[in-house]
Design a protein around this motif. Structure first.
Motif, PDB file in Angstrom:
ATOM      1  N   LEU A 187      40.634  13.823 -13.454  1.00 33.50           N
ATOM      2  CA  LEU A 187      42.013  13.821 -14.573  1.00 33.50           C
ATOM      3  C   LEU A 187      41.034  12.925 -15.837  1.00 33.50           C
ATOM      4  O   LEU A 187      41.540  13.017 -16.900  1.00 33.50           O
ATOM      5  CB  LEU A 187      42.508  12.961 -14.099  1.00 33.50           C
TER       6      LEU A 187
ATOM      7  N   GLY B 205      53.564  13.555 -10.927  1.00 29.59           N
ATOM      8  CA  GLY B 205      54.318  13.617 -11.297  1.00 29.59           C
ATOM      9  C   GLY B 205      53.574  12.992 -12.780  1.00 29.59           C
ATOM     10  O   GLY B 205      53.947  12.845 -14.209  1.00 29.59           O
TER      11      GLY B 205
ATOM     12  N   GLU C   7      50.390  12.586 -15.180  1.00 29.70           N
ATOM     13  CA  GLU C   7      50.330  13.582 -16.551  1.00 29.70           C
ATOM     14  C   GLU C   7      50.467  13.232 -17.807  1.00 29.70           C
ATOM     15  O   GLU C   7      50.022  14.139 -18.823  1.00 29.70           O
ATOM     16  CB  GLU C   7      51.864  14.548 -16.237  1.00 29.70           C
ATOM     17  N   ASN C   8      51.394  12.264 -18.278  1.00 25.77           N
ATOM     18  CA  ASN C   8      51.045  11.517 -19.848  1.00 25.77           C
ATOM     19  C   ASN C   8      50.081  10.515 -19.679  1.00 25.77           C
ATOM     20  O   ASN C   8      51.138   9.270 -19.378  1.00 25.77           O
ATOM     21  CB  ASN C   8      52.263  11.212 -19.688  1.00 25.77           C
TER      22      ASN C   8
END
Length: 518
Positions: free
Chosen positions: A381, A340, A343-344
């Motif tokens: 990504l 996680g 993700e940003n």
């Protein structure tokens, strides 16, 4: 009525209803003398909007009830204010209008815009708003392929491919070349995909020329500076100051000029003076963020801004910007300890230098291994939303440092190759952007190429760096901080010749700002 003064040209227009002699429109628009040719276009757009006529080069054939059309225009006016309550009200109005008029393409386009701009509380709500904006905008285009606001919204959505986004916004500005918002969003998207787009500063210049008092024009000088065009940046602010009607607008233009010159104490003083008479929307979007960035540049405490429109996890953003990396248990609670974490992208870029400086390389690489089973997963990504050209040059250097620390030389070498490829892409594109310089500097630092790194540092002042970065990204200031990436180059005489005067000026400006009582 046309009024020509030394520093301003003003055009006043009034419409009177012939039957009852009542005023139906009364507005005064102004500009700098050199941009007076835009006043008739701006006035004509304001009048036609007030009369419910189309402003773009198109005529909608969709039947819509007159009362609902007035509601539609009211909703667009509410959206234009960018106030939270107004945007929410506009969304509710347009939902009703489209339910009663399901073939009204412009109504659906307006609803897409309202969805895109709707206030949100967290990342999930924001994602839902964007999905709805995408769906509704496509419905509007199915009804009318030239529904203007639908074109603009699809040009702003990450769910749309970059080349399509650019095409949608180009079409929007072709349909209505007098729409400053369309030019503003086009400039933003051109900057985002600058390796494949035309000059974003040219589009930003259109915003200032068409309507120097529209909020989007306030970012034009920052954009011009980031492309090394400081004279254009100052010219934009002069046009805004000369066109200003409200004193606060003129003060903010003068403040931004002071910022470009590194006079941050004057910038802070003028911004605080302007805030006294600004509307809340003007304060929120025109001065709070630049003021917060100036305080951060000066290493001053940044007060919390609970009423600001910020990205999800904004508290964590603030902590990282202050150089405070949360502990692993804190990251676990936020769902960021592991896959996680990636993700940003903004959080990642802010956190990476801190992981290295605090000796938490092993923890960082555990998060990396949890997210990427293969190198191709990392590339996927990086390529998400067309941003490999920004993510790889700003992320891979720190992964190289971490992999080297852990003895994983093969992984370090692979990330070095990926970074080299992206830096070469920037050089080949020859955009003139400051990020081409920053990324080459980062690559030279990771390679230990001290002459190349020093040459890049010497170029930074040509962009007004660091003062021009009103909306700082995580990669723009770390040379002035204790970023371990620059340990091998920070003390080079050529580098010190650039950054020592900047640090001295920041120290002086900090004392002067503190004397103001900030």
């Amino acid at each position: 009525a046309l009024n020509v003064e030394a520093d301003r040209v003003t055009l006043s227009a009034r419409l009177i209803e012939a039957e009852n002699k009542g005023n139906v429109f009364n507005e005064t628009l102004s500009s700098a003398p050199g941009a007076a040719q835009t006043l008739p276009l701006r006035t004509a757009r304001a009048i036609t909007t007030a009369l419910g006529r189309p402003v773009a080069n198109r005529l909608s054939q969709t039947p819509v009830a007159a009362s609902d059309f007035r509601l539609y225009l009211t909703a667009l006016g509410l959206i234009a204010t960018r106030g939270d309550a107004q945007r929410s009200a506009a969304f509710e109005i347009l939902e009703e209008v489209t339910q009663r008029n399901p073939q009204f393409a412009d109504g659906w386009a307006g609803l897409a815009k309202a969805s895109f701009l709707l206030p949100y509380m967290d990342a999930d709500e924001r994602a839902a708003n964007l999905r709805r904006a995408d769906q509704v905008a496509r419905k509007a285009l199915d009804l009318d392929p030239d529904a203007l606001d639908a074109l603009k919204i699809l040009g702003m959505l990450d769910s749309v491919a970059p080349d399509q986004r650019l095409a949608y916004l180009k079409r929007a500005t072709e349909l209505d070349p007098g729409d400053p918002e369309a030019w503003f969003w086009r400039s933003m998207t051109q900057e985002e995909f600058v390796l494949q787009a035309q000059d974003p500063v040219e589009s930003a210049a259109k915003v200032v020329a068409i309507d120097p008092l529209w909020a989007g024009s306030w970012l034009s000088s920052e954009l011009a500076a980031s492309f090394g065009r400081l004279d254009e940046a100052r010219g934009f602010e002069e046009s805004i100051a000369q066109a200003a009607v409200a004193p606060s607008t003129r003060l903010m233009a003068q403040a931004r000029q002071a910022q470009l010159d590194g006079d941050l104490s004057r910038f802070v003083a003028l911004t605080r003076q302007a805030q006294r008479t600004q509307t809340e929307t003007e304060r929120r979007f025109g001065s709070k963020m630049p003021l917060m960035m100036a305080q951060r540049l000066l290493d001053l405490p940044v007060p919390s801004q609970p009423d600001m429109a910020m990205e999800p996890k904004s508290e964590l953003h603030m902590r990282l910007a202050d150089g405070n990396l949360p502990s692993r248990p804190e990251l676990l609670r936020e769902g960021l300890a592991g896959a996680g974490f990636w993700e940003n992208s903004d959080l990642v870029k802010m956190a990476l230098p801190l992981f290295i400086s605090e000796g938490r390389e092993a923890e960082l690489i555990r998060y990396y291994d949890a997210a990427f089973e293969s190198r191709e997963d990392f590339l996927r990504l990086a390529a998400r939303e067309g941003q490999a050209h920004n993510m790889i040059p700003s992320v891979s250097p720190y992964l190289v440092l971490a992999f080297r620390e852990l003895g994983r030389e093969e992984d370090a070498a692979w990330h070095t190759v990926q970074m080299r490829e992206q830096v070469e892409r920037w050089k080949a594109a020859d955009t003139g952007s400051i990020y081409a310089v920053i990324y080459e500097l980062m690559f030279a630092a990771i390679e230990g190429d001290q002459p190349r790194a020093a040459a890049m540092v010497q170029k930074l002042p040509e962009y007004g760096w660091p003062y021009s970065m009103a909306h700082m990204t995580p990669t723009t200031l770390t040379l002035l901080r204790d970023d371990p990436l620059y340990d091998s180059v920070r003390d080079l005489p050529e580098v010190r010749a650039v950054i020592d005067p900047i640090r001295a000026n920041l120290t002086k400006e900090r004392e002067e700002v503190l004397a103001l009582g900030v």
